[in-house]
Design an enzyme around this catalytic site. Structure first.
Site, short mmCIF file in Angstrom:
data_model
loop_
_atom_site.label_atom_id
_atom_site.label_comp_id
_atom_site.label_asym_id
_atom_site.label_seq_id
_atom_site.Cartn_x
_atom_site.Cartn_y
_atom_site.Cartn_z
N SER A 8 -23.72 0.83 16.57
CA SER A 8 -24.42 1.65 17.57
C SER A 8 -23.66 2.93 17.84
CB SER A 8 -24.58 0.87 18.87
OG SER A 8 -25.05 1.74 19.87
N HIS A 33 -27.57 2.19 14.28
CA HIS A 33 -28.38 2.02 15.47
C HIS A 33 -28.25 3.25 16.37
CE1 HIS A 33 -30.44 -0.67 18.34
NE2 HIS A 33 -29.68 -0.12 19.29
N ASP A 35 -29.42 4.83 19.93
CA ASP A 35 -30.01 4.52 21.23
C ASP A 35 -30.55 5.78 21.88
OD1 ASP A 35 -29.48 1.65 21.64
OD2 ASP A 35 -27.40 2.25 21.36
N MET A 37 -32.29 7.15 25.25
CA MET A 37 -32.51 6.78 26.65
C MET A 37 -33.00 7.99 27.44
SD MET A 37 -29.05 4.62 27.35
CE MET A 37 -28.38 3.48 26.13
N HIS A 66 -33.68 2.92 18.54
CA HIS A 66 -34.03 2.05 19.67
C HIS A 66 -34.47 2.92 20.84
CE1 HIS A 66 -32.26 -1.04 22.81
NE2 HIS A 66 -33.58 -0.92 22.89
N MET A 68 -35.44 3.53 24.39
CA MET A 68 -35.43 3.01 25.76
C MET A 68 -36.07 4.09 26.63
SD MET A 68 -31.72 1.24 25.58
CE MET A 68 -31.34 2.13 24.08
N MET A 137 -32.57 -8.10 23.47
CA MET A 137 -31.42 -7.49 24.16
C MET A 137 -30.51 -8.59 24.71
SD MET A 137 -31.47 -4.26 23.79
CE MET A 137 -30.00 -3.96 24.78
N ASP A 175 -28.49 -7.04 20.38
CA ASP A 175 -27.88 -5.77 20.78
C ASP A 175 -27.24 -5.91 22.15
OD1 ASP A 175 -27.31 -3.10 21.29
OD2 ASP A 175 -29.40 -2.45 21.38
#
Ligand code: DX5
Ligand code: ZN
Length: 223
Positions: A8, A33, A35, A37, A66, A68, A137, A175
């Protein structure tokens, strides 16, 4: 199922992102990965599609994105354009999950669906016909460096047996708080894709960290 390790980027050195990505490939990572957000779906903000697009030029490693975001459907085209290989959305978002998955699949890339720790795993079952991956998660999404939540283990087990009952080879990704010990536990329950930020990027020897995660998960998968 093939075991895959997905470092990540959340825990990388942001002043050297391109180099960090190249290094992850050298160290044996299967995918990367990323992220995303929005400060609304989760209490933190990271990077947007333009940054992902520029990082795309650094490496051909599989980009495991991913989202979010409260409204992922609005931004999926941007991340497809940015060169994502897998895009995962949360069932808890305000967007229509099936529409999100269909939009991702229509672009010819892989689609994932995710649940937060407090969401029952049954909520993803209706998407197993279309999702290539389910992300369970194992911490509350938003931040790296948190402790693994054990309550995720029975969810993984239940999901893997549902996939098997339907003869589906769905990837199950975990994750949050993943280290060799928790990876082994998740693998025993049927997870085969392992995201890890702190364990890999904060280790002075990330190649060894990836190797240990791979060994722990391979040796314990469905044992
Ligand atoms: C948290 C992110 C994770 C995070 C994991 O919301 O989805 O990908 O980077 O970090 P570690 O491995 O440090 O728990
Ligand atoms: Zn993540």
């Amino acid at each position: 199922m093939k075991i895959k390790i997905s470092p990540s980027l959340l825990s990388c050195d942001y002043s050297r992102m391109g180099e960090e990505i190249k290094n992850m490939k050298r160290c044996g990572a299967d995918m990367l990965h990323i992220d995303i957000m929005d400060g609304h779906f989760v209490p933190n903000i990271t990077i947007g599609a333009p940054v992902v697009k520029s990082l795309r030029g650094c490496s051909d490693i599989c980009f495991d994105v991913h989202l979010m975001l409260s409204e992922p459907l609005k931004f999926i085209p941007d991340f497809i354009n940015a060169g994502a290989d897998i895009i995962t959305v949360h069932v808890e978002s305000a967007s229509d999950t099936r529409k999100c998955l269909e939009t991702i699949k229509a672009a010819g890339i892989k689609a994932g669906v995710s649940v937060k720790p407090s969401t029952d795993i049954e909520n993803v079952f209706e998407y197993l016909d279309i999702a290539d991956m389910v992300l369970v998660m194992t911490v509350e999404p938003g931040f790296g460096g948190q402790s693994f939540i054990d309550a995720a283990l029975p969810k993984i087990e239940q999901l893997r047996s549902e996939c098997e009952a339907r003869s589906l080879k769905t990837d199950i990704e975990v994750d949050g708080g993943i280290n060799p010990a928790t990876a082994a536990e998740c693998a025993q329950c049927g997870a085969n894709v392992f995201v890890s930020g702190t364990t890999i990027f904060k280790n002075p020897d990330p190649e060894q960290a990836i190797l240990l995660l791979r060994e722990a998960s391979t040796e314990n998968y469905m044992k």
